[in-house]
Design a protein around this motif. Structure first.
Motif, short mmCIF file in Angstrom:
data_model
loop_
_atom_site.label_atom_id
_atom_site.label_comp_id
_atom_site.label_asym_id
_atom_site.label_seq_id
_atom_site.Cartn_x
_atom_site.Cartn_y
_atom_site.Cartn_z
N ALA A 17 0.81 -1.22 0.00
CA ALA A 17 0.00 0.00 0.00
C ALA A 17 0.85 1.27 0.00
CB ALA A 17 -0.92 0.01 1.21
N GLY A 18 2.16 1.13 0.26
CA GLY A 18 3.03 2.29 0.32
C GLY A 18 2.80 3.13 1.56
N LEU A 19 2.43 2.46 2.67
CA LEU A 19 2.11 3.17 3.90
C LEU A 19 3.08 2.80 5.03
CD1 LEU A 19 -1.76 2.76 3.90
CD2 LEU A 19 -0.42 4.70 3.05
N VAL A 20 3.41 3.78 5.84
CA VAL A 20 4.26 3.57 7.01
C VAL A 20 3.55 4.19 8.20
CG1 VAL A 20 6.49 4.06 8.08
CG2 VAL A 20 6.36 3.61 5.61
N THR A 21 3.26 3.37 9.21
CA THR A 21 2.63 3.86 10.43
C THR A 21 3.72 3.99 11.49
OG1 THR A 21 0.56 2.75 9.89
CG2 THR A 21 0.86 3.44 12.18
N VAL A 22 3.86 5.20 12.01
CA VAL A 22 4.88 5.49 13.01
C VAL A 22 4.18 5.79 14.33
CG1 VAL A 22 6.78 7.01 13.66
CG2 VAL A 22 6.43 6.41 11.25
N THR A 23 4.51 5.02 15.35
CA THR A 23 4.02 5.29 16.69
C THR A 23 5.15 5.95 17.45
OG1 THR A 23 2.54 3.38 16.61
CG2 THR A 23 3.02 4.29 18.79
N ALA A 24 4.86 7.13 18.00
CA ALA A 24 5.89 7.92 18.68
C ALA A 24 5.45 8.22 20.11
CB ALA A 24 6.12 9.23 17.92
N GLY A 25 6.42 8.45 20.95
CA GLY A 25 6.16 8.80 22.34
C GLY A 25 5.92 10.29 22.47
N GLY A 26 4.95 10.80 21.77
CA GLY A 26 4.65 12.23 21.72
C GLY A 26 4.30 12.61 20.30
N LEU A 27 4.34 13.89 20.01
CA LEU A 27 4.04 14.34 18.65
C LEU A 27 5.18 13.96 17.71
CD1 LEU A 27 2.50 17.86 19.31
CD2 LEU A 27 1.32 15.74 18.71
N PRO A 28 4.85 13.44 16.53
CA PRO A 28 5.91 13.05 15.60
C PRO A 28 6.58 14.27 14.98
CG PRO A 28 3.77 12.82 14.56
CD PRO A 28 3.52 13.20 16.00
N ASP A 29 7.85 14.15 14.68
CA ASP A 29 8.60 15.19 13.99
C ASP A 29 8.63 14.80 12.52
OD1 ASP A 29 10.46 16.88 12.84
OD2 ASP A 29 11.93 16.67 14.45
N ASP A 30 7.71 15.36 11.73
CA ASP A 30 7.59 14.99 10.33
C ASP A 30 8.89 15.20 9.56
OD1 ASP A 30 4.96 14.26 10.70
OD2 ASP A 30 4.13 16.11 9.86
N THR A 31 9.61 16.25 9.88
CA THR A 31 10.86 16.54 9.17
C THR A 31 11.89 15.46 9.44
OG1 THR A 31 10.41 18.91 9.30
CG2 THR A 31 12.67 18.27 8.82
N ALA A 32 12.02 15.02 10.69
CA ALA A 32 12.98 13.96 11.03
C ALA A 32 12.56 12.64 10.41
CB ALA A 32 13.10 13.83 12.55
N ILE A 33 11.27 12.36 10.40
CA ILE A 33 10.78 11.11 9.79
C ILE A 33 11.03 11.14 8.29
CG2 ILE A 33 8.72 9.73 9.34
CD1 ILE A 33 7.80 10.61 12.21
N ALA A 34 10.76 12.26 7.65
CA ALA A 34 11.02 12.38 6.21
C ALA A 34 12.50 12.19 5.90
CB ALA A 34 10.54 13.73 5.69
N ALA A 35 13.37 12.74 6.74
CA ALA A 35 14.81 12.59 6.54
C ALA A 35 15.23 11.14 6.70
CB ALA A 35 15.58 13.49 7.51
N ALA A 36 14.65 10.44 7.68
CA ALA A 36 14.97 9.03 7.89
C ALA A 36 14.52 8.18 6.71
CB ALA A 36 14.35 8.53 9.20
N VAL A 37 13.33 8.48 6.19
CA VAL A 37 12.82 7.77 5.01
C VAL A 37 13.75 8.03 3.82
CG1 VAL A 37 10.93 7.66 3.33
CG2 VAL A 37 10.43 7.68 5.78
N ASP A 38 14.17 9.28 3.67
CA ASP A 38 15.08 9.65 2.59
C ASP A 38 16.42 8.92 2.74
OD1 ASP A 38 15.70 11.44 0.27
OD2 ASP A 38 17.21 12.21 1.67
N ASP A 39 16.93 8.84 3.96
CA ASP A 39 18.19 8.13 4.22
C ASP A 39 18.09 6.66 3.82
OD1 ASP A 39 19.43 10.41 5.15
OD2 ASP A 39 19.22 9.89 7.27
N ALA A 40 16.89 6.10 3.95
CA ALA A 40 16.67 4.70 3.57
C ALA A 40 16.55 4.53 2.06
CB ALA A 40 15.42 4.15 4.26
#
Length: 93
Positions: free
Chosen positions: A62-85
């Motif tokens: 489906a091209g979906l990634v569900t991220v469970t975080a201990g607080g509000l997610p940092d979209d910029t950091a998540i996008a960078a991690a996806v990009d690094d992958a």
């Protein structure tokens, strides 16, 4: 990045982030370029290494990634991690 609105803010809407027990939030992102189990593993490892991330669930088909975080997610950091992958976060679902 394409997941920002024209005014530079992050899009929000029903179902983009849900808050659960202990202040954990689950956010679903659309990620392009994933085609196999290796892709899912690479995204899981990269995003899962972020300090705030509690768990990552990847649905390659489906091209979906569900991220469970201990607080509000940092979209910029998540996008960078996806990009690094080696993939591209294209938005919240």
């Amino acid at each position: 990045m394409s997941w920002f609105t024209s005014d530079g803010s992050r899009p929000t809407g029903p179902g983009t982030t849900t808050t659960g027990a202990a202040g954990r939030t689950a956010t679903v992102y659309r990620v392009s370029g994933m085609t196999c189990g290796h892709c899912g593993t690479a995204v899981t490892k990269s995003v899962g290494a972020l300090e705030v991330v509690v768990s990552v669930d990847v649905d390659v088909a489906a091209g979906l990634v569900t991220v469970t975080a201990g607080g509000l997610p940092d979209d910029t950091a998540i996008a960078a991690a996806v990009d690094d992958a080696g993939y591209e976060l294209t938005g919240r679902v």
